[in-house]
Design a protein around this motif. Structure first.
Motif, PDB file in Angstrom:
ATOM      1  N   TYR A  22       0.831  -1.208   0.000  1.00  0.00           N
ATOM      2  CA  TYR A  22       0.000   0.000   0.000  1.00  0.00           C
ATOM      3  C   TYR A  22       0.865   1.258   0.000  1.00  0.00           C
ATOM      4  N   LEU A  23       1.933   1.252   0.773  1.00  0.00           N
ATOM      5  CA  LEU A  23       2.859   2.388   0.777  1.00  0.00           C
ATOM      6  C   LEU A  23       3.409   2.647  -0.620  1.00  0.00           C
ATOM      7  N   ILE A  24       3.907   1.597  -1.270  1.00  0.00           N
ATOM      8  CA  ILE A  24       4.457   1.750  -2.616  1.00  0.00           C
ATOM      9  C   ILE A  24       3.375   2.263  -3.563  1.00  0.00           C
ATOM     10  N   ALA A 229      -7.279  13.050  -1.009  1.00  0.00           N
ATOM     11  CA  ALA A 229      -6.558  11.969  -0.324  1.00  0.00           C
ATOM     12  C   ALA A 229      -7.456  10.754  -0.133  1.00  0.00           C
ATOM     13  N   ALA A 230      -8.719  10.988   0.233  1.00  0.00           N
ATOM     14  CA  ALA A 230      -9.652   9.865   0.405  1.00  0.00           C
ATOM     15  C   ALA A 230      -9.901   9.169  -0.922  1.00  0.00           C
ATOM     16  N   ARG A 231     -10.096   9.942  -1.987  1.00  0.00           N
ATOM     17  CA  ARG A 231     -10.361   9.352  -3.298  1.00  0.00           C
ATOM     18  C   ARG A 231      -9.159   8.556  -3.794  1.00  0.00           C
ATOM     19  N   LEU A 232      -7.986   9.211  -3.787  1.00  0.00           N
ATOM     20  CA  LEU A 232      -6.786   8.548  -4.291  1.00  0.00           C
ATOM     21  C   LEU A 232      -6.388   7.372  -3.404  1.00  0.00           C
ATOM     22  N   GLY A 233      -6.486   7.561  -2.074  1.00  0.00           N
ATOM     23  CA  GLY A 233      -6.102   6.497  -1.154  1.00  0.00           C
ATOM     24  C   GLY A 233      -7.015   5.292  -1.249  1.00  0.00           C
ATOM     25  N   ALA A 234      -8.325   5.524  -1.395  1.00  0.00           N
ATOM     26  CA  ALA A 234      -9.265   4.409  -1.483  1.00  0.00           C
ATOM     27  C   ALA A 234      -9.093   3.650  -2.787  1.00  0.00           C
ATOM     28  N   PHE A 308      -9.684   7.054   7.251  1.00  0.00           N
ATOM     29  CA  PHE A 308     -10.289   5.721   7.287  1.00  0.00           C
ATOM     30  C   PHE A 308     -10.808   5.320   5.912  1.00  0.00           C
ATOM     31  N   ASP A 309     -11.459   6.240   5.204  1.00  0.00           N
ATOM     32  CA  ASP A 309     -12.006   5.905   3.889  1.00  0.00           C
ATOM     33  C   ASP A 309     -10.901   5.459   2.937  1.00  0.00           C
ATOM     34  N   ALA A 310      -9.742   6.113   3.021  1.00  0.00           N
ATOM     35  CA  ALA A 310      -8.613   5.722   2.172  1.00  0.00           C
ATOM     36  C   ALA A 310      -8.145   4.315   2.522  1.00  0.00           C
ATOM     37  N   TRP A 311      -7.925   4.066   3.799  1.00  0.00           N
ATOM     38  CA  TRP A 311      -7.426   2.756   4.257  1.00  0.00           C
ATOM     39  C   TRP A 311      -8.435   1.644   3.982  1.00  0.00           C
TER      40      TRP A 311
END
Length: 347
Positions: A22-24, A229-234, A308-311
């Motif tokens: 996930y980090l990468i 961040a939520a959009r891209l992370g999710a 949380f939404d991203a994760w």
């Protein structure tokens, strides 16, 4: 991984793999969507946050206080990365100069990901962490000189901490030079971790990967804005879940499970691997996973629903990889001031 290892250690390993990928993925997603300069700044902010949270506490816990600043900084880099399962070497040259090297393959750019990483993004890591060691140690003459970097096709990230004869300006704390090479690494002369048991090492490796996500998601929310961040992370989490669920199921021994209950079993194990006391129940068509908290973000400032939404994208993607007909719904409950997480799995 050895199937005879304790279930807890296998859970730690599975959580490490998911969050490492996930980090990468997050770094590459920022690079793809927002470009090199924004990605480099995001990585810089991540590693400066990591530094501020970990460095001085690690200097104390590893017993490095009182050493010459260059040696203390290099030993921290060596021991902290070694505990996280990262290949690293240390080569002292003098009390004022100490080399460190991250030989290939690079942990943070695992596999083919390295082919997509510009050198400016790769250099943001030592700029954020290594270049700030002198400031944290109260020694403004200490800087880091980078002599080799993997993304330029060189055999690893290599450089040295050096105590200069004058105070360094902020833009001098990291220098990039070529045509210098450190001494050969001698493992027999390197410092040793103070707790080398397999259980402690496995847990430290898990903690190492999770710490990056603990800091990176709030950093992205502050830097890119919560909505982006939520959009891209999710979305990135969904991609990583799709790719990594099968590998983690093999680690956990749940690869042969089926239906909503089978996925709930896997998700509960992943959450336990991440430090949460998760439970599950249900049947093949409908199941529930419950966790009384979120250890990953306990005490972390800047944690908003967007984090949380991203994760949670990790588990959405994993559900689709497990069974494309599964639906995963997340319900938040607050009881007596405490947050309880509940996922409902249905087919």
């Amino acid at each position: 991984m050895d199937a005879t290892l304790p279930a807890e250690m296998r859970c730690w390993a599975a959580a490490e793999r998911m969050h490492h990928h996930y980090l990468i993925g997050l770094i590459l997603a920022v690079l793809q969507k927002h470009g090199e300069a924004i990605a480099a700044e995001a990585v810089f902010r991540l590693f400066r946050t990591q530094h501020e949270e970990k460095f001085l506490a690690g200097i104390r816990s590893l017993g490095l206080e009182g050493l010459p600043p260059a040696v203390a900084a290099a030993r921290y880099i060596y021991l902290s990365n070694l505990s996280g399962g990262v290949k690293v070497e240390i080569m002292p040259e003098s009390p004022e100069k100490c080399w460190v090297r991250y030989p290939p393959p690079r942990w943070i750019w695992e596999g083919a990901a390295i082919a997509a990483v510009p050198t400016a993004v790769a250099l943001a890591m030592p700029r954020g962490f290594h270049a700030h060691c002198g400031v944290s140690l109260g020694e403004p003459r200490l800087g880091f000189v980078c002599t080799s970097i993997t993304t330029d096709g060189e055999p690893g990230l290599e450089g040295y901490f050096k105590l200069h004869d004058r105070e360094l300006a902020p833009d001098e704390r990291l220098r990039r030079v070529r045509n210098e090479r450190g001494p050969r690494f001698d493992p027999s002369l390197a410092p040793k971790l103070p707790w080398p048991t397999p259980e402690r090492v496995a847990k430290a490796k898990r903690n190492y990967a999770l710490a990056y996500i603990r800091n990176f998601l709030p950093v992205l929310c502050a830097f890119l804005g919560e909505a982006e961040a939520a959009r891209l992370g999710a979305f990135t989490g969904r991609l990583i879940g799709l790719q990594v669920q099968e590998e983690t199921a093999s680690l956990l021994g749940t690869a042969n499970q089926r239906g909503a209950l089978g996925f709930a079993m896997w998700l509960a194990a992943m959450l336990r691997g991440s430090g949460d006391d998760a439970t599950f129940d249900g049947d093949v068509d409908r199941a529930t996973v419950r966790s009384p908290g979120w250890r990953l973000m306990d005490g972390r400032a800047g944690v908003t629903p967007a984090v949380f939404d991203a994760w949670n994208g990790l588990w959405q993607g994993s559900a689709a990889a497990f069974d494309r007909d599964l639906a995963l719904d997340m319900v938040e409950r607050r009881d007596r001031g405490h947050t309880n997480w509940t996922w409902q799995v249905r087919r």
